[in-house]
Motif scaffolding. Structure first.
Motif, PDB file in Angstrom:
ATOM      1  N   SER A 110       0.672  -1.185   0.181  1.00  0.00           N
ATOM      2  CA  SER A 110       0.077  -0.088   0.090  1.00  0.00           C
ATOM      3  C   SER A 110       0.857   1.277  -0.055  1.00  0.00           C
ATOM      4  O   SER A 110       0.524   2.021  -0.663  1.00  0.00           O
ATOM      5  N   SER A 131       2.566   1.579  -3.538  1.00  0.00           N
ATOM      6  CA  SER A 131       1.359   2.037  -4.547  1.00  0.00           C
ATOM      7  C   SER A 131       1.211   3.370  -4.504  1.00  0.00           C
ATOM      8  O   SER A 131       0.837   4.091  -5.393  1.00  0.00           O
ATOM      9  N   LEU A 132       0.616   3.837  -3.313  1.00  0.00           N
ATOM     10  CA  LEU A 132       0.358   5.277  -2.975  1.00  0.00           C
ATOM     11  C   LEU A 132       1.491   6.286  -3.029  1.00  0.00           C
ATOM     12  O   LEU A 132       1.212   7.430  -3.592  1.00  0.00           O
ATOM     13  N   THR A 143       1.866   6.825  -6.913  1.00  0.00           N
ATOM     14  CA  THR A 143       0.635   7.588  -7.243  1.00  0.00           C
ATOM     15  C   THR A 143       1.062   9.096  -7.120  1.00  0.00           C
ATOM     16  O   THR A 143       0.830  10.049  -7.845  1.00  0.00           O
ATOM     17  N   GLN A 161      -7.151   6.521  -0.066  1.00  0.00           N
ATOM     18  CA  GLN A 161      -6.336   5.394   0.490  1.00  0.00           C
ATOM     19  C   GLN A 161      -7.165   5.012   1.924  1.00  0.00           C
ATOM     20  O   GLN A 161      -7.286   3.803   2.045  1.00  0.00           O
ATOM     21  N   THR A 210     -10.705   3.239   1.449  1.00  0.00           N
ATOM     22  CA  THR A 210     -10.845   2.253   0.894  1.00  0.00           C
ATOM     23  C   THR A 210     -10.098   0.740   1.447  1.00  0.00           C
ATOM     24  O   THR A 210     -10.598  -0.186   1.243  1.00  0.00           O
ATOM     25  N   TYR A 231      -7.156   0.552   7.926  1.00  0.00           N
ATOM     26  CA  TYR A 231      -5.866   1.307   8.142  1.00  0.00           C
ATOM     27  C   TYR A 231      -5.890   1.818   9.470  1.00  0.00           C
ATOM     28  O   TYR A 231      -6.745   2.292   9.831  1.00  0.00           O
TER      29      TYR A 231
END
Length: 633
Positions: free
Chosen positions: A45, A48-49, A52, A70, A73, A76
Motif C-alpha cells: 500500500s 503504490s500510494l 501515485t 486510500q 478504501t 488502516y
C-alpha cells in the motif's frame, strides 16, 4: 500406583502434551502468517500510494485527497506523509473494540512494522509516506482461528483418548488375568489361564501355568499313591472292598458318633462251602465272581431308589461279607435290590441277614445279633432273615408325618445347637462346630435323628439355611471363636437357598465373628465352576471354607488345588485305627504332607482317646475334634 493407572496417566499426559503442542504450534504459525500478510499489505500500500503521489501535483489539498481516499478504501490504523519541509499530513483511525480477550492479545500480539515509501517531486525527495494497517480485525481473526483450532483439537484429543482407552484395555486385559491368577495362587487356588499374546505377559502366565500344572501333577500322583497305600492297608486284595479291621473301624465310627441318633442297616452275606467251590470251579473263577458281586452290590445300591447316606462294604473273612448302609432303616426294602445281584452258581448259595442298629449299641453286640440272624437263615435254609424288630420309639411312621414335623419345627424356629471344640496341639480351641438340634414333639433331637428323613424329603437345604440364620441372630455364647456350620451337598445344589446363605453371611451384625462353612467330600464330584464360585463368594464375606470326610474318595482330592479351600478334615473312621495301626499312621502322615504342600490345614475327626489325640500330633495333623476331645488336652 498400579501399572494400569500408570498407563492411563501416561496416555493422558501424552494426549494433553500433543494437544497443547499442536494448539501452540498452530497459533504461532497463524500469528506469523497474519503478521507477514499485514506487513506485505503495509509495504504494497505504501509503495503504490507513494508512486501515485510522486506523479501528481504537489499541492497540499491534492496530497490530502490521495491520503484520504486510500484511508477510506481499506482497514488502516494510520497513514501519514511526512514532508521534507517539516509539514505532515496524517489520518488515524479511532481505537476499535477488541473481540479477542486481553490475555490472548498479550500471549499472541501482532507486532507489524508500518510500510515506508518515499514520495518524490521529480528528482527531489518530497517526503516519506507511512502506512499502518489496522490490527483489530487481524487480532479478531486470529482469535476466531484459535477457537476453531481448539474445538478441532479437542475433537482429535477425544478420539485419541478413546483409541488410547481401547489400547489400555487391550494391554491391561491380559494383565488383569495375570493379576487374578497371581491372587488365586496366593489364595491357594492353582488355576491355569490362557496365555496372552503380549510377549512379557505370556512368559509370566506360562511360568505360573507351569506351577499350577506341577501342583496338579503332584496332587494327582500323591493322591494315587495314597489310594494305593489305602488299598493295600485297608482293603481286601481279592475283592477290593474293605478288610475286616477297616470295616469294624467304620462300624465303630458310626456307633461312637455322639451326634448320631439315627439307625443304620447292617447286612451280613455268607457263601457256604466256599472251599468246595474253589475246588470245583477254581480259585481264580470264584475270586473273580466275588469281586464282580461286590461291585454289583454297591452299583445296584447307588442306582436304586433307596434313600440312604452312604454304603460301605467289607470282607469279614473268606466267606463272610458285611454291608453298612448309613442313614437307612427300612431293612426289608433293601432285600429286592440285593437279591437281584446274587445270581449264578456261586451267589445262589448266599445267605443274608439284615438288621438295624443305632449309637446306643456296641459293635460286638451288633455283629453278634447279625451273626445270630445269619445262622438262623442257614439253619432254616432261608435266603435271608430280616430283623423286623425296631427297638427305637420312632414317633413318625411315614413320609407325610416326617415332613409335617420337620416343616413345623423350621417354621416355629424350634432350633438349637450343640458345640464341639476342635483344638490344636497346645489345647487351644481353633474353632467350635455347631451341630443342629430340632424340637420334635416337645423333645430335642440331634441331627442324626432327623437328617436321614430330611435328606429323603429334600429338606436339608432348608435345615442348613435355618441353622445359619439362627446362629447369626442368636449365637453369642462362644465369644469370638470361629463357628463351623456344616452344609449339605443338597444345599450347594439349591441355587436359591445357596444364595440366601451367602446374603445372610454378608448382612451379619457381628462382622468380628468368623463363620466357617464345612462341605462334605462328595461335593468335590460336582462341577468345579459351581463349587469354586461358592467358595469364592463365601470367602469374600470373610468366612473360611473346609471339606470334611477326606479319605473316602481320594481320586477327587486333586481338585482342591483350584478351589482355594482353607482346611480339610478327615473321615472319622481313621481315628478308630490311628492309635494302634502303623499303616493308618503312615497314611495320615502322607495325607497331612499333601495338604500342607498346598497351604491347607488338616484336622482329625472322631478322636475319642488321649492316645488317639497324641497320635494325631505325631503324624503332623493341625487339629483334632471328636467325643474324647476337650479344651486343654
Amino acid at each position: 500406583m498400579s501399572l494400569v493407572k500408570q498407563l492411563w496417566l501416561g496416555t493422558s499426559l501424552l494426549i494433553l502434551t500433543a494437544f497443547l503442542a499442536s494448539l501452540a504450534a498452530s497459533l504461532v504459525s497463524a500469528q506469523s502468517y497474519y503478521q507477514e500478510q499485514l506487513m506485505l499489505k503495509n509495504i504494497d500500500s505504501a509503495n503504490s500510494l507513494a508512486l501515485t503521489m510522486s506523479h501528481s501535483e504537489k499541492e497540499q489539498a491534492l496530497m490530502a485527497s490521495f491520503l484520504d481516499a486510500q484511508f477510506s478504501t481499506g482497514h488502516y490504523q494510520r497513514i501519514e506523509l511526512s514532508q521534507t519541509d517539516g509539514q505532515s499530513l496524517s489520518f488515524t483511525a479511532s481505537p476499535a473494540d477488541h473481540q479477542a480477550p486481553s490475555w490472548f492479545r498479550v500471549m499472541f500480539p501482532l507486532d507489524i512494522p508500518p510500510g515506508v515509501a518515499t514520495v518524490s517531486d521529480g528528482w527531489v525527495n518530497f517526503g516519506t509516506l507511512y502506512v499502518e494497517s489496522a490490527r483489530t480485525y487481524a487480532q479478531t481473526s486470529l482469535w476466531v482461528t484459535a477457537q476453531r483450532l481448539f474445538i478441532w483439537l479437542c475433537l482429535v484429543a477425544v478420539i485419541a483418548g478413546l483409541i488410547g482407552s481401547w489400547l489400555v484395555r487391550r494391554i491391561s486385559s491380559p494383565l488383569n488375568d495375570v493379576v487374578k491368577q497371581a491372587e488365586a495362587i496366593g489364595e491357594k487356588r492353582f488355576i491355569v489361564s490362557e496365555e496372552p499374546n503380549t510377549t512379557e505377559f505370556r512368559r509370566v502366565v506360562s511360568a505360573m501355568n507351569k506351577l499350577s500344572r506341577r501342583v496338579e501333577t503332584i496332587l494327582e500322583s500323591e493322591a494315587k499313591a495314597l489310594a494305593d497305600m489305602r488299598e493295600r492297608a485297608l482293603n481286601d486284595p481279592v475283592t477290593g472292598v474293605a478288610n475286616r479291621e477297616f470295616f469294624i473301624s467304620q462300624l465303630n465310627s458310626l456307633i461312637d458318633d455322639p451326634e448320631s441318633d439315627t439307625r443304620h442297616t447292617l447286612v451280613l452275606l455268607r457263601i457256604p462251602g466256599l472251599a468246595e467251590l474253589n475246588a470245583q470251579l477254581g480259585r481264580d473263577q470264584v475270586n473273580e465272581t466275588l469281586q464282580i458281586m461286590c461291585g454289583n452290590v454297591l452299583k445296584a445300591l447307588s442306582n436304586s431308589d433307596l434313600l440312604f447316606q452312604d454304603a460301605f462294604m467289607g470282607r469279614l473273612n473268606g466267606s463272610d461279607f458285611g454291608l453298612l448302609v448309613t442313614g437307612f432303616q427300612d431293612a426289608s426294602h433293601i432285600l429286592p435290590t440285593l437279591e437281584q445281584m446274587l445270581t449264578g452258581p456261586v451267589m445262589r448259595r448266599a445267605r443274608l441277614s439284615v438288621s438295624t442298629f443305632d449309637s446306643t449299641a456296641t459293635h460286638a453286640a451288633v455283629l453278634m445279633h447279625a451273626d445270630h440272624l445269619l445262622a438262623t437263615a442257614e439253619q432254616t435254609n432261608q435266603r435271608a432273615v430280616v430283623d423286623e424288630d425296631n427297638p427305637e420309639d420312632i414317633p413318625f411312621r411315614n413320609a407325610a408325618e416326617w415332613r409335617t414335623a420337620l416343616n413345623q419345627a423350621l417354621e416355629e424356629r424350634a432350633i438349637d445347637v450343640a458345640f464341639h471344640p476342635l483344638i490344636d496341639r497346645s489345647g487351644n480351641i481353633i474353632q467350635v462346630e455347631a451341630k443342629v438340634r430340632l424340637k420334635l414333639l416337645d423333645q430335642w433331637r440331634p441331627a442324626g435323628f432327623f437328617l436321614p428323613w430330611g435328606r429323603r424329603l429334600g429338606l436339608l437345604p432348608h435345615v442348613d439355611t435355618a441353622m445359619v440364620q439362627y446362629l447369626l441372630e442368636t449365637f453369642t455364647e462362644q465369644g469370638e471363636l470361629p463357628v463351623v456350620v456344616h452344609i449339605a451337598r443338597e444345599t450347594l445344589l439349591d441355587e436359591t437357598l445357596r444364595r440366601t446363605i451367602v446374603n445372610l453371611l454378608s448382612q451379619r451384625h457381628e462382622p468380628r465373628r468368623s463363620f466357617r462353612l464345612e462341605l462334605p467330600e462328595e461335593v468335590l464330584a460336582e462341577g468345579e465352576l459351581l463349587l469354586g464360585r461358592f467358595v469364592e463368594e463365601i470367602q469374600t464375606q470373610g468366612c473360611q471354607v473346609g471339606i470334611s470326610g477326606i479319605g473316602k474318595n481320594l481320586e477327587s482330592i486333586a481338585k482342591v488345588h483350584e478351589l482355594g479351600l482353607d482346611y480339610l478334615k478327615t473321615d472319622p473312621v481313621y481315628a478308630q485305627r490311628l492309635e494302634d495301626d502303623p499303616a493308618t499312621q503312615q497314611y495320615l502322615q502322607r495325607l497331612t504332607g499333601l495338604a500342607h504342600s498346598i497351604g491347607l490345614s488338616i484336622y482329625l475327626a472322631g478322636a475319642k482317646t488321649d492316645g488317639c489325640v497324641q497320635a494325631a500330633w505325631n503324624v503332623g495333623l493341625d487339629g483334632v475334634t471328636g467325643p474324647g476331645v476337650k479344651s486343654g488336652n
